[in-house]
Design a protein around this motif. Structure first.
Motif, PDB file in Angstrom:
ATOM      1  N   ARG A  40       0.804  -1.219   0.000  1.00 45.71           N
ATOM      2  CA  ARG A  40       0.000   0.000   0.000  1.00 45.71           C
ATOM      3  C   ARG A  40       0.838   1.271   0.000  1.00 45.71           C
ATOM      4  NH1 ARG A  40      -3.664  -2.928   4.555  1.00 45.71           N
ATOM      5  NH2 ARG A  40      -5.349  -3.690   3.228  1.00 45.71           N
ATOM      6  N   GLY A  41       2.079   1.155   0.378  1.00 43.08           N
ATOM      7  CA  GLY A  41       2.964   2.314   0.369  1.00 43.08           C
ATOM      8  C   GLY A  41       2.871   3.131   1.644  1.00 43.08           C
ATOM      9  N   ASN A  42       3.196   4.404   1.501  1.00 41.73           N
ATOM     10  CA  ASN A  42       3.197   5.334   2.624  1.00 41.73           C
ATOM     11  C   ASN A  42       1.782   5.891   2.823  1.00 41.73           C
ATOM     12  OD1 ASN A  42       3.346   8.209   3.718  1.00 41.73           O
ATOM     13  ND2 ASN A  42       5.402   7.455   4.181  1.00 41.73           N
ATOM     14  N   PRO A  43       1.214   5.796   4.015  1.00 46.67           N
ATOM     15  CA  PRO A  43      -0.183   6.237   4.200  1.00 46.67           C
ATOM     16  C   PRO A  43      -0.378   7.733   3.975  1.00 46.67           C
ATOM     17  CG  PRO A  43       0.831   5.720   6.312  1.00 46.67           C
ATOM     18  CD  PRO A  43       1.775   5.234   5.257  1.00 46.67           C
ATOM     19  N   LEU A  44       0.605   8.546   4.357  1.00 46.13           N
ATOM     20  CA  LEU A  44       0.457   9.987   4.134  1.00 46.13           C
ATOM     21  C   LEU A  44       0.476  10.300   2.646  1.00 46.13           C
ATOM     22  CD1 LEU A  44       0.138  12.791   5.325  1.00 46.13           C
ATOM     23  CD2 LEU A  44       2.641  12.929   5.523  1.00 46.13           C
ATOM     24  N   ASP A  45       1.373   9.652   1.895  1.00 47.48           N
ATOM     25  CA  ASP A  45       1.399   9.839   0.447  1.00 47.48           C
ATOM     26  C   ASP A  45       0.088   9.371  -0.178  1.00 47.48           C
ATOM     27  OD1 ASP A  45       3.953  10.849   0.569  1.00 47.48           O
ATOM     28  OD2 ASP A  45       4.931   8.967  -0.012  1.00 47.48           O
ATOM     29  N   TYR A  46      -0.444   8.270   0.320  1.00 49.61           N
ATOM     30  CA  TYR A  46      -1.708   7.735  -0.189  1.00 49.61           C
ATOM     31  C   TYR A  46      -2.817   8.775  -0.049  1.00 49.61           C
ATOM     32  CZ  TYR A  46      -5.520   4.347  -0.875  1.00 49.61           C
ATOM     33  OH  TYR A  46      -6.626   3.672  -1.354  1.00 49.61           O
ATOM     34  N   ILE A  47      -2.887   9.408   1.102  1.00 54.14           N
ATOM     35  CA  ILE A  47      -3.923  10.414   1.343  1.00 54.14           C
ATOM     36  C   ILE A  47      -3.690  11.657   0.495  1.00 54.14           C
ATOM     37  CG2 ILE A  47      -4.824  12.020   3.090  1.00 54.14           C
ATOM     38  CD1 ILE A  47      -4.400   9.738   5.146  1.00 54.14           C
ATOM     39  N   LEU A  48      -2.457  12.165   0.493  1.00 50.60           N
ATOM     40  CA  LEU A  48      -2.167  13.396  -0.240  1.00 50.60           C
ATOM     41  C   LEU A  48      -2.339  13.224  -1.743  1.00 50.60           C
ATOM     42  CD1 LEU A  48       0.939  14.788   1.691  1.00 50.60           C
ATOM     43  CD2 LEU A  48      -1.457  15.501   1.875  1.00 50.60           C
ATOM     44  N   ASN A  49      -2.049  12.037  -2.255  1.00 46.12           N
ATOM     45  CA  ASN A  49      -2.230  11.783  -3.689  1.00 46.12           C
ATOM     46  C   ASN A  49      -3.700  11.829  -4.097  1.00 46.12           C
ATOM     47  OD1 ASN A  49       0.498  11.496  -4.175  1.00 46.12           O
ATOM     48  ND2 ASN A  49       0.475   9.256  -4.016  1.00 46.12           N
ATOM     49  N   ARG A  50      -4.585  11.762  -3.129  1.00 46.28           N
ATOM     50  CA  ARG A  50      -6.026  11.813  -3.397  1.00 46.28           C
ATOM     51  C   ARG A  50      -6.623  13.159  -2.997  1.00 46.28           C
ATOM     52  NH1 ARG A  50      -3.979   7.177  -3.352  1.00 46.28           N
ATOM     53  NH2 ARG A  50      -4.956   5.350  -4.311  1.00 46.28           N
ATOM     54  N   THR A  51      -5.774  14.148  -2.904  1.00 48.57           N
ATOM     55  CA  THR A  51      -6.206  15.524  -2.660  1.00 48.57           C
ATOM     56  C   THR A  51      -5.701  16.415  -3.781  1.00 48.57           C
ATOM     57  OG1 THR A  51      -4.241  16.317  -1.469  1.00 48.57           O
ATOM     58  CG2 THR A  51      -5.881  15.078  -0.185  1.00 48.57           C
ATOM     59  N   LEU A  52      -6.209  17.631  -3.830  1.00 49.40           N
ATOM     60  CA  LEU A  52      -5.679  18.632  -4.761  1.00 49.40           C
ATOM     61  C   LEU A  52      -4.586  19.445  -4.078  1.00 49.40           C
ATOM     62  CD1 LEU A  52      -8.950  19.886  -6.517  1.00 49.40           C
ATOM     63  CD2 LEU A  52      -7.535  17.882  -7.014  1.00 49.40           C
ATOM     64  N   LEU A  53      -3.957  18.812  -3.089  1.00 54.56           N
ATOM     65  CA  LEU A  53      -2.874  19.411  -2.295  1.00 54.56           C
ATOM     66  C   LEU A  53      -3.341  20.683  -1.598  1.00 54.56           C
ATOM     67  CD1 LEU A  53       0.346  18.769  -4.416  1.00 54.56           C
ATOM     68  CD2 LEU A  53      -0.658  17.399  -2.573  1.00 54.56           C
ATOM     69  N   ARG A  54      -4.593  20.644  -1.140  1.00 54.12           N
ATOM     70  CA  ARG A  54      -5.137  21.718  -0.325  1.00 54.12           C
ATOM     71  C   ARG A  54      -5.410  21.165   1.061  1.00 54.12           C
ATOM     72  NH1 ARG A  54      -9.654  23.830  -4.582  1.00 54.12           N
ATOM     73  NH2 ARG A  54     -10.405  21.705  -4.179  1.00 54.12           N
ATOM     74  N   PRO A  55      -5.077  21.910   2.101  1.00 55.62           N
ATOM     75  CA  PRO A  55      -5.267  21.389   3.468  1.00 55.62           C
ATOM     76  C   PRO A  55      -6.681  20.892   3.732  1.00 55.62           C
ATOM     77  CG  PRO A  55      -3.941  23.387   3.523  1.00 55.62           C
ATOM     78  CD  PRO A  55      -4.416  23.232   2.108  1.00 55.62           C
ATOM     79  N   ARG A  56      -7.691  21.586   3.197  1.00 59.90           N
ATOM     80  CA  ARG A  56      -9.059  21.174   3.496  1.00 59.90           C
ATOM     81  C   ARG A  56      -9.382  19.801   2.922  1.00 59.90           C
ATOM     82  NH1 ARG A  56      -9.988  25.413  -0.324  1.00 59.90           N
ATOM     83  NH2 ARG A  56     -11.038  24.752  -2.246  1.00 59.90           N
ATOM     84  N   ASP A  57      -8.730  19.433   1.818  1.00 57.94           N
ATOM     85  CA  ASP A  57      -8.955  18.097   1.261  1.00 57.94           C
ATOM     86  C   ASP A  57      -8.399  17.022   2.190  1.00 57.94           C
ATOM     87  OD1 ASP A  57     -10.014  19.407  -0.894  1.00 57.94           O
ATOM     88  OD2 ASP A  57      -8.350  19.027  -2.253  1.00 57.94           O
ATOM     89  N   ALA A  58      -7.174  17.225   2.656  1.00 57.27           N
ATOM     90  CA  ALA A  58      -6.558  16.247   3.552  1.00 57.27           C
ATOM     91  C   ALA A  58      -7.348  16.126   4.857  1.00 57.27           C
ATOM     92  CB  ALA A  58      -5.110  16.640   3.832  1.00 57.27           C
ATOM     93  N   ILE A  59      -7.799  17.260   5.373  1.00 53.92           N
ATOM     94  CA  ILE A  59      -8.598  17.244   6.609  1.00 53.92           C
ATOM     95  C   ILE A  59      -9.901  16.487   6.392  1.00 53.92           C
ATOM     96  CG2 ILE A  59      -9.903  18.702   8.208  1.00 53.92           C
ATOM     97  CD1 ILE A  59      -7.662  20.812   7.825  1.00 53.92           C
ATOM     98  N   ALA A  60     -10.522  16.711   5.231  1.00 51.63           N
ATOM     99  CA  ALA A  60     -11.778  16.013   4.930  1.00 51.63           C
ATOM    100  C   ALA A  60     -11.560  14.502   4.851  1.00 51.63           C
ATOM    101  CB  ALA A  60     -12.364  16.533   3.625  1.00 51.63           C
TER     102      ALA A  60
END
Length: 209
Positions: A12-32
């Protein structure tokens, strides 16, 4: 974050990278995304990979709605263009992309479509194109729109030496947060071999990895 996220693993790789790769690199996306994860974590302070992957569907649906809401004042009816990519391949070659964009273009013929004013000039090159026209130039207005709002990425290829052979290798997709003006230039699109919907929106549109 190490205290909140599961360990990196080979599959699965790195969990933080997994999450950030599914955002538009905006904090609100990661928080959501994280909020969805904690909703499914049953009160546990440390997230699991199961919680992260289970949260992705609801997160994706909400991000697609957020994208619609962000852009519908400027582009009323934009959600109908996004829906044209439902169950598309993960990677779209030029032929497949052309078919999806043609579905977008014909929306101007729908009497109830609210975006005819803004879509008509963008779709006009597709309506008037001949088979001899430059594919990148004909499709550029619609591609630029979808790239500029962060919905699609553009994939280019490079020629690499692998042993004694040379092969065409795909580069990582270029999204708007990588190069905001990439799709503004037809010369860039001529280097594109394929397209992909941003990972943030794939589950909501039933696009398989």
């Amino acid at each position: 974050m190490d205290e909140l996220l599961p360990r990196t693993n080979p599959t699965r790789g790195n969990p933080l990278d997994y999450i950030l790769n599914r955002t538009l690199l905006r904090p609100r996306d990661a928080i959501a995304f994280l909020n969805e994860c904690f909703t499914l974590s049953n009160g546990k302070e440390k997230l699991t990979w199961t919680a992260i992957q289970s949260a992705e569907s609801a997160y994706s649906k909400n991000r697609l709605l957020a994208l619609r809401d962000e852009w519908k004042p400027t582009y009323p009816g934009i959600e109908e263009l996004l829906a044209a990519f439902t169950r598309s391949p993960n990677t779209l070659d030029w032929d497949e992309m052309g078919r999806r964009l043609a579905e977008c273009a014909v929306l101007i013929a729908e009497p109830d479509f609210p975006g005819r004013t803004w879509l008509t000039p963008i779709a006009e090159p597709l309506w008037s194109a001949s088979s001899s026209d430059d594919t990148a130039e004909v499709h550029q207005p619609l591609i630029r729109l979808l790239h500029n709002i962060g919905f699609i990425g553009c994939i280019t290829t490079v020629d690499e030496a692998i042993g004694s052979e040379r092969r065409q290798v795909d580069e990582p997709a270029i999204y708007n947060n990588d190069q905001p003006s990439f799709a503004d230039h037809v010369s860039n699109l001529r280097r594109v071999s394929a397209f992909t919907v941003h990972p943030a929106f794939r589950p909501a549109l039933d696009i398989r990895y």
